[in-house]
Design a protein around this motif. Structure first.
Motif, PDB file in Angstrom:
ATOM      1  N   ALA A  82     -16.836  -5.028   2.441  1.00 47.46           N
ATOM      2  CA  ALA A  82     -17.077  -4.927   3.855  1.00 47.46           C
ATOM      3  C   ALA A  82     -18.054  -4.203   4.511  1.00 47.46           C
ATOM      4  O   ALA A  82     -18.939  -4.539   5.151  1.00 47.46           O
ATOM      5  CB  ALA A  82     -15.805  -5.223   4.737  1.00 47.46           C
ATOM      6  N   GLU A  83     -17.963  -2.931   4.121  1.00 48.32           N
ATOM      7  CA  GLU A  83     -18.743  -1.787   4.518  1.00 48.32           C
ATOM      8  C   GLU A  83     -20.199  -1.815   4.124  1.00 48.32           C
ATOM      9  O   GLU A  83     -21.173  -1.971   5.074  1.00 48.32           O
ATOM     10  CB  GLU A  83     -18.188  -0.489   4.366  1.00 48.32           C
ATOM     11  N   VAL A  84     -20.377  -2.621   3.068  1.00 49.22           N
ATOM     12  CA  VAL A  84     -21.600  -2.717   2.158  1.00 49.22           C
ATOM     13  C   VAL A  84     -22.281  -3.969   3.228  1.00 49.22           C
ATOM     14  O   VAL A  84     -23.472  -3.970   3.372  1.00 49.22           O
ATOM     15  CB  VAL A  84     -21.554  -3.115   0.937  1.00 49.22           C
ATOM     16  N   ILE A  85     -21.691  -4.958   3.542  1.00 48.94           N
ATOM     17  CA  ILE A  85     -21.932  -6.065   4.218  1.00 48.94           C
ATOM     18  C   ILE A  85     -22.520  -5.819   5.633  1.00 48.94           C
ATOM     19  O   ILE A  85     -23.580  -6.096   6.247  1.00 48.94           O
ATOM     20  CB  ILE A  85     -21.000  -7.178   4.500  1.00 48.94           C
ATOM     21  N   ALA A  86     -21.640  -5.014   6.376  1.00 50.53           N
ATOM     22  CA  ALA A  86     -22.005  -4.506   7.513  1.00 50.53           C
ATOM     23  C   ALA A  86     -23.228  -3.498   7.579  1.00 50.53           C
ATOM     24  O   ALA A  86     -24.122  -3.625   8.430  1.00 50.53           O
ATOM     25  CB  ALA A  86     -20.902  -3.570   7.972  1.00 50.53           C
ATOM     26  N   ALA A  87     -23.333  -2.743   6.561  1.00 49.81           N
ATOM     27  CA  ALA A  87     -24.653  -1.964   6.542  1.00 49.81           C
ATOM     28  C   ALA A  87     -25.939  -2.748   6.355  1.00 49.81           C
ATOM     29  O   ALA A  87     -26.815  -2.404   6.734  1.00 49.81           O
ATOM     30  CB  ALA A  87     -24.653  -0.895   5.296  1.00 49.81           C
ATOM     31  N   THR A  88     -25.673  -4.071   5.430  1.00 44.27           N
ATOM     32  CA  THR A  88     -26.814  -4.718   5.172  1.00 44.27           C
ATOM     33  C   THR A  88     -26.992  -5.466   6.654  1.00 44.27           C
ATOM     34  O   THR A  88     -28.317  -5.379   6.847  1.00 44.27           O
ATOM     35  CB  THR A  88     -26.354  -5.642   4.063  1.00 44.27           C
ATOM     36  N   VAL A  89     -26.423  -5.845   7.395  1.00 45.79           N
ATOM     37  CA  VAL A  89     -26.517  -6.543   8.726  1.00 45.79           C
ATOM     38  C   VAL A  89     -27.275  -5.367   9.460  1.00 45.79           C
ATOM     39  O   VAL A  89     -28.246  -5.825  10.098  1.00 45.79           O
ATOM     40  CB  VAL A  89     -25.209  -7.074   9.153  1.00 45.79           C
ATOM     41  N   ALA A  90     -26.928  -4.344   9.498  1.00 42.70           N
ATOM     42  CA  ALA A  90     -27.362  -3.336  10.449  1.00 42.70           C
ATOM     43  C   ALA A  90     -28.991  -3.106  10.062  1.00 42.70           C
ATOM     44  O   ALA A  90     -29.533  -2.542  10.740  1.00 42.70           O
ATOM     45  CB  ALA A  90     -26.561  -1.866  10.155  1.00 42.70           C
ATOM     46  N   GLY A  91     -29.366  -3.324   8.870  1.00 47.20           N
ATOM     47  CA  GLY A  91     -30.724  -3.220   8.523  1.00 47.20           C
ATOM     48  C   GLY A  91     -31.642  -4.334   8.865  1.00 47.20           C
ATOM     49  O   GLY A  91     -32.816  -4.293   8.356  1.00 47.20           O
ATOM     50  N   MET A  92     -31.228  -5.072   9.613  1.00 45.42           N
ATOM     51  CA  MET A  92     -31.835  -6.389  10.095  1.00 45.42           C
ATOM     52  C   MET A  92     -33.422  -5.905  10.307  1.00 45.42           C
ATOM     53  O   MET A  92     -33.685  -5.085  11.297  1.00 45.42           O
ATOM     54  CB  MET A  92     -31.430  -7.184  10.927  1.00 45.42           C
ATOM     55  N   PRO A  93     -34.534  -6.371   9.832  1.00 49.40           N
ATOM     56  CA  PRO A  93     -35.732  -5.910  10.225  1.00 49.40           C
ATOM     57  C   PRO A  93     -36.194  -6.484  11.536  1.00 49.40           C
ATOM     58  O   PRO A  93     -35.571  -7.444  11.820  1.00 49.40           O
ATOM     59  CB  PRO A  93     -36.615  -6.609   8.849  1.00 49.40           C
ATOM     60  N   ASP A  94     -37.197  -5.989  11.926  1.00 52.66           N
ATOM     61  CA  ASP A  94     -37.557  -6.269  13.557  1.00 52.66           C
ATOM     62  C   ASP A  94     -38.130  -7.833  13.416  1.00 52.66           C
ATOM     63  O   ASP A  94     -38.035  -8.558  14.357  1.00 52.66           O
ATOM     64  CB  ASP A  94     -38.620  -5.328  13.844  1.00 52.66           C
ATOM     65  N   ARG A  95     -38.731  -8.171  12.383  1.00 59.79           N
ATOM     66  CA  ARG A  95     -39.429  -9.477  12.233  1.00 59.79           C
ATOM     67  C   ARG A  95     -38.303 -10.439  12.543  1.00 59.79           C
ATOM     68  O   ARG A  95     -38.653 -11.850  12.737  1.00 59.79           O
ATOM     69  CB  ARG A  95     -40.180  -9.675  11.166  1.00 59.79           C
ATOM     70  N   LEU A  96     -37.104 -10.257  12.139  1.00 55.57           N
ATOM     71  CA  LEU A  96     -36.125 -11.260  12.141  1.00 55.57           C
ATOM     72  C   LEU A  96     -35.134 -11.037  13.472  1.00 55.57           C
ATOM     73  O   LEU A  96     -34.120 -11.649  13.638  1.00 55.57           O
ATOM     74  CB  LEU A  96     -35.212 -11.100  11.032  1.00 55.57           C
ATOM     75  N   GLY A  97     -35.621 -10.003  14.362  1.00 56.78           N
ATOM     76  CA  GLY A  97     -34.797  -9.708  15.679  1.00 56.78           C
ATOM     77  C   GLY A  97     -34.188  -8.411  15.657  1.00 56.78           C
ATOM     78  O   GLY A  97     -33.750  -8.103  16.525  1.00 56.78           O
ATOM     79  N   GLY A  98     -34.317  -7.588  14.605  1.00 63.18           N
ATOM     80  CA  GLY A  98     -33.982  -6.106  14.518  1.00 63.18           C
ATOM     81  C   GLY A  98     -32.430  -5.938  14.945  1.00 63.18           C
ATOM     82  O   GLY A  98     -31.496  -6.914  14.680  1.00 63.18           O
ATOM     83  N   ILE A  99     -32.265  -5.044  15.849  1.00 65.86           N
ATOM     84  CA  ILE A  99     -30.815  -4.690  16.258  1.00 65.86           C
ATOM     85  C   ILE A  99     -30.033  -5.666  17.057  1.00 65.86           C
ATOM     86  O   ILE A  99     -28.813  -5.987  16.818  1.00 65.86           O
ATOM     87  CB  ILE A  99     -30.991  -3.248  17.190  1.00 65.86           C
ATOM     88  N   ARG A 100     -30.842  -6.354  17.829  1.00 62.80           N
ATOM     89  CA  ARG A 100     -30.466  -7.449  18.678  1.00 62.80           C
ATOM     90  C   ARG A 100     -29.729  -8.498  17.899  1.00 62.80           C
ATOM     91  O   ARG A 100     -28.586  -9.080  18.070  1.00 62.80           O
ATOM     92  CB  ARG A 100     -31.253  -8.084  19.725  1.00 62.80           C
ATOM     93  N   MET A 101     -30.484  -8.933  16.692  1.00 62.21           N
ATOM     94  CA  MET A 101     -29.988  -9.827  15.676  1.00 62.21           C
ATOM     95  C   MET A 101     -28.944  -9.393  15.086  1.00 62.21           C
ATOM     96  O   MET A 101     -27.951 -10.405  14.630  1.00 62.21           O
ATOM     97  CB  MET A 101     -31.084 -10.483  14.922  1.00 62.21           C
ATOM     98  N   ALA A 102     -28.946  -8.266  14.742  1.00 63.20           N
ATOM     99  CA  ALA A 102     -27.797  -7.675  13.945  1.00 63.20           C
ATOM    100  C   ALA A 102     -26.304  -7.743  14.700  1.00 63.20           C
ATOM    101  O   ALA A 102     -25.286  -8.159  14.262  1.00 63.20           O
ATOM    102  CB  ALA A 102     -28.116  -6.133  13.440  1.00 63.20           C
ATOM    103  N   ILE A 103     -26.662  -7.307  15.910  1.00 63.54           N
ATOM    104  CA  ILE A 103     -25.320  -7.445  16.765  1.00 63.54           C
ATOM    105  C   ILE A 103     -25.063  -9.100  16.938  1.00 63.54           C
ATOM    106  O   ILE A 103     -23.832  -9.402  16.926  1.00 63.54           O
ATOM    107  CB  ILE A 103     -25.704  -7.009  18.162  1.00 63.54           C
ATOM    108  N   GLN A 104     -26.020 -10.011  17.088  1.00 66.17           N
ATOM    109  CA  GLN A 104     -25.515 -11.313  17.271  1.00 66.17           C
ATOM    110  C   GLN A 104     -24.731 -11.824  15.884  1.00 66.17           C
ATOM    111  O   GLN A 104     -23.908 -12.522  16.269  1.00 66.17           O
ATOM    112  CB  GLN A 104     -26.940 -12.101  17.338  1.00 66.17           C
ATOM    113  N   VAL A 105     -25.349 -11.624  14.860  1.00 70.20           N
ATOM    114  CA  VAL A 105     -24.809 -11.832  13.556  1.00 70.20           C
ATOM    115  C   VAL A 105     -23.602 -11.493  13.469  1.00 70.20           C
ATOM    116  O   VAL A 105     -22.527 -12.377  12.916  1.00 70.20           O
ATOM    117  CB  VAL A 105     -25.864 -11.620  12.268  1.00 70.20           C
ATOM    118  N   ALA A 106     -23.215 -10.104  13.758  1.00 71.12           N
ATOM    119  CA  ALA A 106     -21.813  -9.636  13.481  1.00 71.12           C
ATOM    120  C   ALA A 106     -21.020 -10.253  14.505  1.00 71.12           C
ATOM    121  O   ALA A 106     -19.768 -10.395  14.280  1.00 71.12           O
ATOM    122  CB  ALA A 106     -21.862  -8.090  13.749  1.00 71.12           C
TER     123      ALA A 106
END
Length: 224
Positions: A82-106
């Motif tokens: 679960a930590e690996v999955i969360a870390a992967t989401v946290a690395g969302m690239p800017d072209r896909l929405g970056g931090i904002r999209m990472a928070i939305q996905v989570a």
């Protein structure tokens, strides 16, 4: 619908739990309650800087997400996968929405939800305003011009009335909701590819299963 199952490997290797990426995200954030470790903004160079709770809450408010209310497993065990999955989401690239999209996905995974693409909603032409009288609800009209008409041998000036109308919901609202769904789909597709290629999960195996990319285009056909 997410795909779940068990995958066996030859040679007596450990059997992994097979999950589609959406199911894996929900398991990590909803069941294991993994937390996002968000990277600092690129324009900040001070050591030790991190995102505070205020920043995360602000981002959630902008996304319309509900605060969890202290239900995290504070100080308790979280599965390494679960930590690996969360870390992967946290690395969302800017072209896909970056931090904002990472928070939305989570947050969507934590709530067990997908973005609302307004299923079944069709724009309707309705009056912009209505009023109530003894005959019920009536559309409000406005004077748009006048005309000269001859009635009973006399010329009279009469008002030409029209009913202003609008579309509800507006087609752009529906289009915007569906663009948001597609952005989310692209983001979790990136997460899926990263988890599969990374090969860092010990007990979970992410499959190729994905939610429908454009579910509003799906059609049901009668069974043969």
């Amino acid at each position: 619908m997410s795909v779940q199952g068990r995958i066996g490997h030859a040679g007596g290797a450990k059997i992994k739990r097979a999950l589609g990426v959406q199911a894996a995200l929900e398991w990590a954030f909803r069941v294991e309650q993994a937390q996002l470790e968000l990277p600092p903004p690129k324009d900040v160079t001070e050591e030790g800087f991190g995102f505070g709770l205020e920043y995360v809450l602000l981002q959630r408010a902008m996304l319309g997400c509900k605060v969890d209310g202290g239900q995290h497993k504070m100080g308790s065990y979280t599965h390494p996968d679960a930590e690996v999955i969360a870390a992967t989401v946290a690395g969302m690239p800017d072209r896909l929405g970056g931090i904002r999209m990472a928070i939305q996905v989570a947050e969507l995974a934590r709530a067990g939800m997908t973005p609302d693409w307004l299923p079944g909603v069709v724009p309707r032409c309705v009056p912009m305003e209505t009023k109530q009288n003894q005959h019920g609800e009536r559309a409000t009209t406005v004077v748009v011009s006048t005309e000269r008409v001859k009635t009973r041998g006399k010329w009279r000036t009469v008002e030409v009335l029209a009913c202003p109308v609008t579309w509800r919901p507006h087609p752009e609202q529906i289009a915007s909701a569906r663009r948001g769904y597609e952005d989310w789909w692209q983001a979790i597709d990136w997460v899926r590819d990263g988890l599969i290629v990374g090969g860092m999960l010990r007990e979970v195996e992410v499959t190729a299963a994905m939610p429908k990319m454009q579910p509003w285009l799906a059609r049901s056909f009668p069974a043969l």
